[in-house]
Design an enzyme around this catalytic site. Structure first.
Site, PDB file in Angstrom:
ATOM      1  N   SER A 132       5.192  -8.462   8.274  1.00  0.00           N
ATOM      2  CA  SER A 132       4.812  -7.505   7.235  1.00  0.00           C
ATOM      3  C   SER A 132       3.392  -7.732   6.741  1.00  0.00           C
ATOM      4  CB  SER A 132       5.762  -7.592   6.048  1.00  0.00           C
ATOM      5  OG  SER A 132       5.303  -6.717   5.033  1.00  0.00           O
ATOM      6  N   LYS A 204      13.694  -8.184   7.221  1.00  0.00           N
ATOM      7  CA  LYS A 204      12.512  -7.308   7.229  1.00  0.00           C
ATOM      8  C   LYS A 204      12.910  -5.885   6.834  1.00  0.00           C
ATOM      9  CE  LYS A 204       8.266  -5.865   7.977  1.00  0.00           C
ATOM     10  NZ  LYS A 204       8.223  -4.427   7.904  1.00  0.00           N
ATOM     11  N   HIS A 207      13.274  -5.826   3.194  1.00  0.00           N
ATOM     12  CA  HIS A 207      11.908  -5.799   2.637  1.00  0.00           C
ATOM     13  C   HIS A 207      11.406  -4.357   2.599  1.00  0.00           C
ATOM     14  CE1 HIS A 207       7.597  -5.356   3.391  1.00  0.00           C
ATOM     15  NE2 HIS A 207       7.402  -6.449   2.664  1.00  0.00           N
ATOM     16  N   ASN A 208      11.605  -3.654   3.691  1.00  0.00           N
ATOM     17  CA  ASN A 208      11.103  -2.275   3.752  1.00  0.00           C
ATOM     18  C   ASN A 208      11.855  -1.348   2.807  1.00  0.00           C
ATOM     19  OD1 ASN A 208       9.506  -3.326   5.779  1.00  0.00           O
ATOM     20  ND2 ASN A 208       9.641  -1.501   7.039  1.00  0.00           N
ATOM     21  N   GLU A 211      10.477  -1.952  -0.389  1.00  0.00           N
ATOM     22  CA  GLU A 211       9.135  -1.329  -0.390  1.00  0.00           C
ATOM     23  C   GLU A 211       9.262   0.174  -0.725  1.00  0.00           C
ATOM     24  OE1 GLU A 211       6.694  -2.153   3.237  1.00  0.00           O
ATOM     25  OE2 GLU A 211       6.644   0.021   3.478  1.00  0.00           O
TER      26      GLU A 211
HETATM   27  C1  6PG Z   1       5.082  -3.721   6.353  1.00  0.00           C
HETATM   28  C2  6PG Z   1       5.441  -2.292   6.271  1.00  0.00           C
HETATM   29  C3  6PG Z   1       5.301  -1.688   7.628  1.00  0.00           C
HETATM   30  C4  6PG Z   1       5.204  -0.184   7.581  1.00  0.00           C
HETATM   31  C5  6PG Z   1       6.528   0.485   7.407  1.00  0.00           C
HETATM   32  C6  6PG Z   1       6.353   1.759   6.664  1.00  0.00           C
HETATM   33  O1  6PG Z   1       5.913  -4.513   5.928  1.00  0.00           O
HETATM   34  O2  6PG Z   1       3.982  -4.025   6.799  1.00  0.00           O
HETATM   35  O3  6PG Z   1       6.734  -2.119   5.818  1.00  0.00           O
HETATM   36  O4  6PG Z   1       6.319  -2.187   8.422  1.00  0.00           O
HETATM   37  O5  6PG Z   1       4.322   0.207   6.590  1.00  0.00           O
HETATM   38  O6  6PG Z   1       6.988   0.702   8.692  1.00  0.00           O
HETATM   39  O7  6PG Z   1       7.421   2.534   6.921  1.00  0.00           O
HETATM   40  P1  6PG Z   1       7.444   4.082   6.683  1.00  0.00           P
HETATM   41  O8  6PG Z   1       6.514   4.700   7.689  1.00  0.00           O
HETATM   42  O9  6PG Z   1       8.861   4.414   6.912  1.00  0.00           O
HETATM   43  O10 6PG Z   1       6.959   4.323   5.298  1.00  0.00           O
END
Ligand code: 6PG
Length: 502
Positions: A132, A204, A207-208, A211
């Site tokens: 990430s 992960k 985490h997303n 996010e």
């Molecule tokens: C990270 C982000 C990365 C990416 C996601 C965004 O941890 O660096 O999460 O993996 O930004 O894939 O996902 P979306 O395109 O679904 O917003």
């Protein structure tokens, strides 16, 4: 002079692959790289001639494999899904027992479980590692969430520890990132072995999901300040910059402050954010998190609301048409004090964030039972302190909470979080009420509050729901005055209502 054999290999020279390869080479590891299009490899190697470890360009998978010292370690940064399977299939016949494939993409954890098993049966070792931090993280220090074969990870660990972001061991504060060729030294690496098979990719994914929740909550705060107080983008940017000095200190708040203060380079007058179309894309990790929450029966409404908010944003034309037909409260200014309202929105954001993280950790708690992992929640929160997208000072509080009680049932029950929400909840309730009264959608703020009120409710209206189920479908019910697990059924339409043991 290149060594006869490289320390590690990497396949896939898109943005993440190139940056991760440079980060690895900056830390003194010689890395062989391969991309399907040879020109890309040639150009990349030619443009970066002087890395400390050295880049070795290769033109075929065979050449890549032959260039590596054994056991071979090959990092894949290719598109998640079918492309990953295709690359693995092309490598398998070229590798020898004990070699290690590391998938650094955003793979679905169930795919990682399947791949790890299939490769293990062939004598190969597989690590699914969350990476990430986007482009800059990959280049100067990502957060790394490796899962899979534990012995294989020991072989990879020196590389992963070297390239990861670093945080201060005691305070958890991220240490400043290095410049190209000047790697960060010291500190605790934001990389730790998460667990077997798909554990790293699962974490992960969470985490997303978190996010997604964080981003949507920030958008709701922005929209409420805009709608209720009529502040301009740059003024809201200043509010976020101030928030970034306190308990909300985080990467996403920091970039939001920056975004809101940028001018449109085309019109030169408008705020750039005001000319960005209000439709958001998504690649699926938030959806996976929500589907997994539904599958496991874990209440995690914040991520789901964040995903739905993106879906709603995507139907722009339909919304524009509906806006002409569906009536509700229009934009009208809040009559109360500006400072107090901004503080209330801050508190609503912080409380919603606590609930969102509580849900994310509940998901991991359930998943570890389902998949027989033993996850260390305190150290997961710690590796998220640096390098990754959700990095935030707040995560230290989570590490501390699990330090106090590793078996904590829900973050909300930790004394710090409990006290914080107790103090801030009047403001949170006020903001959710204002959002409803002013017709401003605030799905994560309000669902977070419902989650909080639901979780703290000793009694929910599910008594009625279960009665309904028994009425039309003989689904049975338990009684408050009988032991748990004893079920009854009533013939509800019968005026005499005979109750029977089920
Ligand atoms: C990270 C982000 C990365 C990416 C996601 C965004 O941890 O660096 O999460 O993996 O930004 O894939 O996902 P979306 O395109 O679904 O917003």
């Amino acid at each position: 002079m290149p060594k006869p054999h490289s320390d590690i290999g990497l396949i896939g020279l898109a943005v993440m692959g190139q940056n991760l390869a440079l980060n690895i080479a900056d830390h003194g590891f010689q890395i062989s790289v391969y991309n399907r299009t040879t020109e890309k490899t040639t150009k990349f190697v030619a443009e970066n001639p002087n890395t400390p470890g050295g880049l070795v360009g290769t033109t075929t998978p065979q050449e890549l494999v032959q260039s590596l010292s054994t056991p071979r370690k090959i990092v894949l940064l290719v598109q998640a899904g079918a492309s990953t399977d295709a690359v693995i299939d092309s490598l398998v016949p070229l590798l020898a027992a004990g070699d290690i494939i590391i998938d650094g993409g955003n793979a679905k954890w169930t795919d990682t479980i399947r791949r790890e098993k299939a490769l293990r049966e062939k004598g190969l070792r597989f690590i699914g590692s969350g990476v990430s931090g986007g482009e800059t993280g990959a280049r100067f220090g990502p957060a790394l969430m490796p899962g899979g074969d534990a012995d294989a990870y020991k072989e990879l660990e020196p590389v992963w520890n070297a390239i990861a972001a670093k945080v201060d061991a005691r305070t958890g504060r991220p240490l400043p990132g290095g410049k190209p060729g000047e790697p960060v030294v010291g500190g605790v690496p934001c990389a730790t072995y998460i667990g077997p098979d798909g554990a790293g990719h699962y974490v992960k994914m969470i985490h997303n999901g978190i996010e997604y929740g964080d981003m949507q909550m920030i958008c709701e705060a922005y929209d409420l300040i805009r709608g209720l107080l009529g502040l301009k983008a740059a003024e809201i940017g200043a509010v976020f910059a101030e928030w970034n000095q306190g308990s909300l200190d985080s990467y996403l708040i920091e970039i939001t402050a920056d975004i809101l203060r940028q001018k449109d380079p085309v019109t030169k007058r408008k705020a750039l954010v005001d000319v960005v179309l209000d439709t958001a894309g998504q690649k699926g990790t938030g959806k996976w998190t929500s589907v997994n929450a539904l599958d496991m029966g874990v209440p995690a409404p914040t991520v789901a609301e964040a995903v739905f908010a993106r879906c709603l944003s995507a139907i722009k034309e339909e919304r524009v048409a509906a806006s002409r037909i569906l009536k509700g409260p229009g934009a009208r200014k809040y009559a109360g004090g500006k400072k107090a309202l901004i503080q209330a929105i801050h508190d609503a954001l912080y409380c919603s964030k606590i609930c969102s993280y509580a849900q994310g950790f509940q998901l991991m708690r359930e998943a570890q039972k389902e998949y027989h992992w033993t996850l260390n929640f305190g150290s997961i929160a710690q590796i998220w302190r640096g390098g990754c997208i959700i990095r935030a000072a707040f995560l230290q509080k989570i590490t501390e909470a699990y330090g106090r009680n590793p078996r904590l049932a829900n973050l909300l029950l930790d004394p710090y979080f409990n006290q914080t929400v107790r103090k801030a909840q009047a403001n949170w309730r006020k903001v959710v009420a204002l959002a409803a009264l002013h017709g401003i959608p605030a799905p994560t703020f309000s669902s977070g509050l419902s989650y909080y009120d639901g979780y703290r409710a000793a009694r929910l209206p599910a008594n009625l729901l279960q009665a309904q189920r028994d009425y039309f479908g003989a689904h049975t019910y338990e009684r408050v005055d009988q032991p748990r697990g004893k079920f009854f059924h009533l013939d509800w339409p019968d005026p005499d209502r005979p109750q029977r043991d089920a």
